[in-house]
Design a protein around this motif. Structure first.
Motif, PDB file in Angstrom:
ATOM      1  N   MET A   1       0.835  -1.197   0.000  1.00 43.56           N
ATOM      2  CA  MET A   1       0.000   0.000   0.000  1.00 43.56           C
ATOM      3  C   MET A   1       0.868   1.244   0.000  1.00 43.56           C
ATOM      4  SD  MET A   1      -3.212  -0.126   2.566  1.00 43.56           S
ATOM      5  CE  MET A   1      -4.416  -1.333   2.104  1.00 43.56           C
ATOM      6  N   LYS A   2       0.533   2.150  -0.903  1.00 43.47           N
ATOM      7  CA  LYS A   2       1.357   3.354  -0.994  1.00 43.47           C
ATOM      8  C   LYS A   2       0.461   4.580  -0.873  1.00 43.47           C
ATOM      9  CE  LYS A   2       4.587   5.718  -3.962  1.00 43.47           C
ATOM     10  NZ  LYS A   2       4.804   6.042  -5.364  1.00 43.47           N
ATOM     11  N   LEU A   3       0.729   5.366   0.130  1.00 43.00           N
ATOM     12  CA  LEU A   3      -0.115   6.536   0.390  1.00 43.00           C
ATOM     13  C   LEU A   3       0.129   7.606  -0.663  1.00 43.00           C
ATOM     14  CD1 LEU A   3      -2.176   7.810   2.362  1.00 43.00           C
ATOM     15  CD2 LEU A   3      -0.239   8.737   3.652  1.00 43.00           C
ATOM     16  N   GLU A   4      -0.963   8.209  -1.123  1.00 41.50           N
ATOM     17  CA  GLU A   4      -0.899   9.232  -2.155  1.00 41.50           C
ATOM     18  C   GLU A   4      -0.225  10.503  -1.638  1.00 41.50           C
ATOM     19  OE1 GLU A   4      -3.238   7.119  -1.556  1.00 41.50           O
ATOM     20  OE2 GLU A   4      -3.844   6.249  -3.457  1.00 41.50           O
ATOM     21  N   LYS A   5       0.028  11.412  -2.589  1.00 41.38           N
ATOM     22  CA  LYS A   5       0.762  12.634  -2.247  1.00 41.38           C
ATOM     23  C   LYS A   5       0.024  13.497  -1.219  1.00 41.38           C
ATOM     24  CE  LYS A   5       3.016  16.471  -4.644  1.00 41.38           C
ATOM     25  NZ  LYS A   5       3.118  17.194  -5.921  1.00 41.38           N
ATOM     26  N   TYR A   6      -1.238  13.759  -1.487  1.00 40.15           N
ATOM     27  CA  TYR A   6      -2.029  14.560  -0.553  1.00 40.15           C
ATOM     28  C   TYR A   6      -3.075  13.681   0.117  1.00 40.15           C
ATOM     29  CZ  TYR A   6      -0.279  18.641  -3.177  1.00 40.15           C
ATOM     30  OH  TYR A   6       0.500  19.594  -3.783  1.00 40.15           O
ATOM     31  N   SER A   7      -3.082  13.700   1.418  1.00 42.80           N
ATOM     32  CA  SER A   7      -4.117  12.972   2.153  1.00 42.80           C
ATOM     33  C   SER A   7      -4.607  13.856   3.287  1.00 42.80           C
ATOM     34  CB  SER A   7      -3.561  11.644   2.680  1.00 42.80           C
ATOM     35  OG  SER A   7      -2.294  11.822   3.286  1.00 42.80           O
ATOM     36  N   PHE A   8      -5.867  13.658   3.625  1.00 44.92           N
ATOM     37  CA  PHE A   8      -6.498  14.550   4.590  1.00 44.92           C
ATOM     38  C   PHE A   8      -7.235  13.726   5.628  1.00 44.92           C
ATOM     39  CE2 PHE A   8      -9.583  17.882   5.895  1.00 44.92           C
ATOM     40  CZ  PHE A   8      -8.705  18.930   6.072  1.00 44.92           C
ATOM     41  N   GLY A   9      -6.897  13.942   6.861  1.00 48.35           N
ATOM     42  CA  GLY A   9      -7.514  13.188   7.943  1.00 48.35           C
ATOM     43  C   GLY A   9      -8.831  13.805   8.340  1.00 48.35           C
ATOM     44  N   ILE A  10      -9.879  13.019   8.243  1.00 48.71           N
ATOM     45  CA  ILE A  10     -11.187  13.546   8.624  1.00 48.71           C
ATOM     46  C   ILE A  10     -11.698  12.787   9.835  1.00 48.71           C
ATOM     47  CG2 ILE A  10     -12.097  14.721   6.599  1.00 48.71           C
ATOM     48  CD1 ILE A  10     -12.928  12.148   5.408  1.00 48.71           C
ATOM     49  N   GLY A  11     -11.703  13.485  10.941  1.00 47.41           N
ATOM     50  CA  GLY A  11     -12.247  12.894  12.155  1.00 47.41           C
ATOM     51  C   GLY A  11     -13.750  13.104  12.178  1.00 47.41           C
ATOM     52  N   ASP A  12     -14.448  12.149  12.691  1.00 45.19           N
ATOM     53  CA  ASP A  12     -15.904  12.290  12.766  1.00 45.19           C
ATOM     54  C   ASP A  12     -16.371  11.581  14.023  1.00 45.19           C
ATOM     55  OD1 ASP A  12     -18.575  12.628  12.319  1.00 45.19           O
ATOM     56  OD2 ASP A  12     -18.679  11.397  10.513  1.00 45.19           O
ATOM     57  N   ARG A  13     -16.459  12.363  15.101  1.00 47.90           N
ATOM     58  CA  ARG A  13     -16.759  11.798  16.415  1.00 47.90           C
ATOM     59  C   ARG A  13     -17.935  10.813  16.399  1.00 47.90           C
ATOM     60  NH1 ARG A  13     -12.484  13.720  18.626  1.00 47.90           N
ATOM     61  NH2 ARG A  13     -12.337  15.853  19.379  1.00 47.90           N
ATOM     62  N   PHE A  14     -19.039  11.243  15.782  1.00 48.73           N
ATOM     63  CA  PHE A  14     -20.251  10.441  15.896  1.00 48.73           C
ATOM     64  C   PHE A  14     -20.554   9.606  14.655  1.00 48.73           C
ATOM     65  CE2 PHE A  14     -20.547  13.756  19.061  1.00 48.73           C
ATOM     66  CZ  PHE A  14     -20.838  13.006  20.183  1.00 48.73           C
ATOM     67  N   GLY A  15     -19.629   9.673  13.698  1.00 48.69           N
ATOM     68  CA  GLY A  15     -19.745   8.785  12.544  1.00 48.69           C
ATOM     69  C   GLY A  15     -20.948   9.031  11.657  1.00 48.69           C
ATOM     70  N   GLN A  16     -21.457  10.253  11.667  1.00 49.87           N
ATOM     71  CA  GLN A  16     -22.671  10.551  10.895  1.00 49.87           C
ATOM     72  C   GLN A  16     -22.387  11.307   9.597  1.00 49.87           C
ATOM     73  OE1 GLN A  16     -25.826   9.521  12.186  1.00 49.87           O
ATOM     74  NE2 GLN A  16     -24.380   8.461  13.524  1.00 49.87           N
ATOM     75  N   GLN A  17     -21.162  11.822   9.448  1.00 55.73           N
ATOM     76  CA  GLN A  17     -20.915  12.796   8.384  1.00 55.73           C
ATOM     77  C   GLN A  17     -20.000  12.286   7.272  1.00 55.73           C
ATOM     78  OE1 GLN A  17     -22.850  15.277   8.530  1.00 55.73           O
ATOM     79  NE2 GLN A  17     -23.521  14.901  10.640  1.00 55.73           N
ATOM     80  N   GLY A  18     -19.872  10.970   7.171  1.00 58.11           N
ATOM     81  CA  GLY A  18     -18.972  10.408   6.162  1.00 58.11           C
ATOM     82  C   GLY A  18     -19.270  10.921   4.755  1.00 58.11           C
ATOM     83  N   LEU A  19     -20.540  10.988   4.411  1.00 62.41           N
ATOM     84  CA  LEU A  19     -20.917  11.442   3.066  1.00 62.41           C
ATOM     85  C   LEU A  19     -20.525  12.898   2.847  1.00 62.41           C
ATOM     86  CD1 LEU A  19     -24.488   9.907   2.557  1.00 62.41           C
ATOM     87  CD2 LEU A  19     -22.422   9.384   1.250  1.00 62.41           C
ATOM     88  N   ALA A  20     -20.901  13.742   3.794  1.00 60.42           N
ATOM     89  CA  ALA A  20     -20.612  15.178   3.652  1.00 60.42           C
ATOM     90  C   ALA A  20     -19.098  15.411   3.590  1.00 60.42           C
ATOM     91  CB  ALA A  20     -21.225  15.960   4.812  1.00 60.42           C
ATOM     92  N   GLN A  21     -18.354  14.651   4.388  1.00 65.16           N
ATOM     93  CA  GLN A  21     -16.896  14.802   4.380  1.00 65.16           C
ATOM     94  C   GLN A  21     -16.312  14.407   3.026  1.00 65.16           C
ATOM     95  OE1 GLN A  21     -16.111  12.284   7.828  1.00 65.16           O
ATOM     96  NE2 GLN A  21     -15.586  14.085   9.035  1.00 65.16           N
ATOM     97  N   LEU A  22     -16.786  13.273   2.532  1.00 57.84           N
ATOM     98  CA  LEU A  22     -16.253  12.809   1.257  1.00 57.84           C
ATOM     99  C   LEU A  22     -16.677  13.742   0.112  1.00 57.84           C
ATOM    100  CD1 LEU A  22     -14.557  10.674  -0.147  1.00 57.84           C
ATOM    101  CD2 LEU A  22     -16.583   9.226  -0.340  1.00 57.84           C
TER     102      LEU A  22
END
Ligand SMILES: [Zn+2]
Length: 413
Positions: free
Chosen positions: A1-22
């Motif tokens: 596995m090779k991580l891409e050049k730009y990556s962004f960590g998205i924390g989501d305490r309650f796990g409800q916002q995956g769609l909006a984040q993506l």
């Protein structure tokens, strides 16, 4: 596995916002900025919220499927160690090996000598290409660096080995983090830490040092921007040189545990990674949860009432909620609005007090930080909180998307 050049960590305490984040990252991609998402959540957060690594994994998978995201995505077992890693093994493909607590731990004479055998070649003047002034490396300094960091890297190697024995070395990305400490690591220390990482055979693709200045949760950078610029630039050049010299993974990049909202240094980071054509990983701090509260406030009525209840409760439990975060928040309690006042606020006043718009007359960083650490209050509300967020999914999702895209991605990239 090779991580891409730009990556962004998205924390989501309650796990409800995956769609909006993506969706925020999809919008970035449409604008020509390719960033892969990394859903990060630490063991501490899981414990407070009573969620599990599997929940994060499912949230990420659901978002990716629903939005037909075809690029890579990752789930980060954030800040784990040997004691906490087990529940993440089946549900993460990115592991942040947190060895901050092992800085300064004891090493044997043999370990010291093994390090010095290679490191002493750099005694004298160390010239890193791109950095005008050479660093002066004394034998004493090398011993000091070994005593500070060798035990930590040895521990990182133990965690790495444990994970790779379970998952196979190809099954995950490894990050080494030392950011949750008081003292920043200098570029010279970073150079020798990278040497140790090679000696201990950890194919780290990201490294998270502690940078100079304060990285408080959810609010802007506090510190000397010009010092940060110098340190960040030197770190980039040190990594380049270390990759070539030690044969580390060529995509090795800095991971900035930003604590979110480091608006004043985002342009500096953006400028320098472009100048040197480097990648970056930026971890945020679950401020998506704050966008949920802002969304509730804007929805008005019972949702606004819930946002006010959360504040009142957090206000009354300041010591308890702030305690675990004391090194990463700065709240002056005397300036906090009283709950009795806040009760009178309308949607607009509450939302603009909480939302981080630099220079906005209502914005209050203490109010924001207190609610940030107050996610425990919402966790205790349990289903009532989640139901309110779901009921107002549209307005909440708007806040989440706009926040990530406009306030973070646009400033940084
Ligand atoms: Zn961190």
């Amino acid at each position: 596995m090779k991580l891409e050049k730009y990556s962004f960590g998205i924390g989501d305490r309650f796990g409800q916002q995956g769609l909006a984040q993506l969706e925020a990252l999809i919008k970035a991609k449409e604008e020509g900025i390719e960033i892969v998402p990394v859903w990060n959540k630490s063991n501490r957060e899981h414990q407070i919220i009573h969620s599990s690594p599997e929940d994060t994994f499912l949230e990420a998978n659901n978002a990716v499927l629903a939005l037909q995201w075809e690029d890579s995505y990752y789930v980060d077992a954030d800040h784990i160690n040997l004691k906490t890693v087990d529940p993440f093994l089946d549900h993460a493909n990115f592991f942040t090996l947190d060895v901050a607590d092992y800085i300064g731990s004891e090493i044997t004479e043999q370990e010291l000598q093994d390090f010095l055998k290679e490191a002493s070649a750099y005694e004298g003047e160390l010239l890193i290409p791109g950095i005008a002034q050479p660093f002066t490396i004394s034998g004493e300094l090398l011993v000091k660096i070994a005593r500070s960091y060798l035990g930590a890297v040895r521990e990182a190697s133990a965690i790495y080995k444990y994970i790779s024995d379970c998952k196979g070395a190809e099954g995950f990305i490894a990050e080494v983090s030392m950011d949750e400490v008081e003292a920043a690591q200098t570029p010279v220390e970073l150079f020798f830490i990278l040497m140790m990482i090679k000696q201990y055979d950890i194919p780290a693709q990201t490294i998270a040092p502690k940078f100079t200045g304060r990285f408080n949760k959810g609010v802007d950078y506090v510190g000397d921007e010009s010092l940060f610029r110098k340190e960040f630039e030197e770190d980039l050049l040190v990594i380049d040189f270390a990759v070539l010299t030690f044969g580390l993974p060529e995509n090795l990049k800095l991971s900035v545990h930003s604590g979110s909202d480091k608006f004043t240094i985002y342009p500096i980071m953006g400028e320098l990674i472009k100048k040197y054509k480097k990648g970056i990983h930026v971890k945020t701090a679950g401020t998506t949860w704050l966008e949920e509260v802002i969304g509730l406030a804007m929805a008005g009525e019972e949702a606004l009432q819930m946002a006010k209840d959360i504040y009142r409760n957090a206000y009354e439990r300041q010591d308890e909620l702030c305690g675990p975060y004391s090194t990463v928040i700065d709240i002056d309690p005397a300036t906090l609005p009283l709950p009795e006042e806040v009760v009178q606020w309308d949607s607009e006043k509450f939302a603009t007090t909480l939302r981080n718009i630099p220079g906005h007359p209502n914005y209050h960083s203490g109010f924001r930080q207190l609610i940030h650490v107050g996610y425990k209050v919402a966790a205790e509300m349990g289903e009532a909180y989640l139901a309110m967020v779901r009921k107002n999914a549209e307005i909440v999702g708007d806040q989440v998307r706009t926040n990530i895209y406009e306030r973070h991605i646009q400033r940084l990239f």
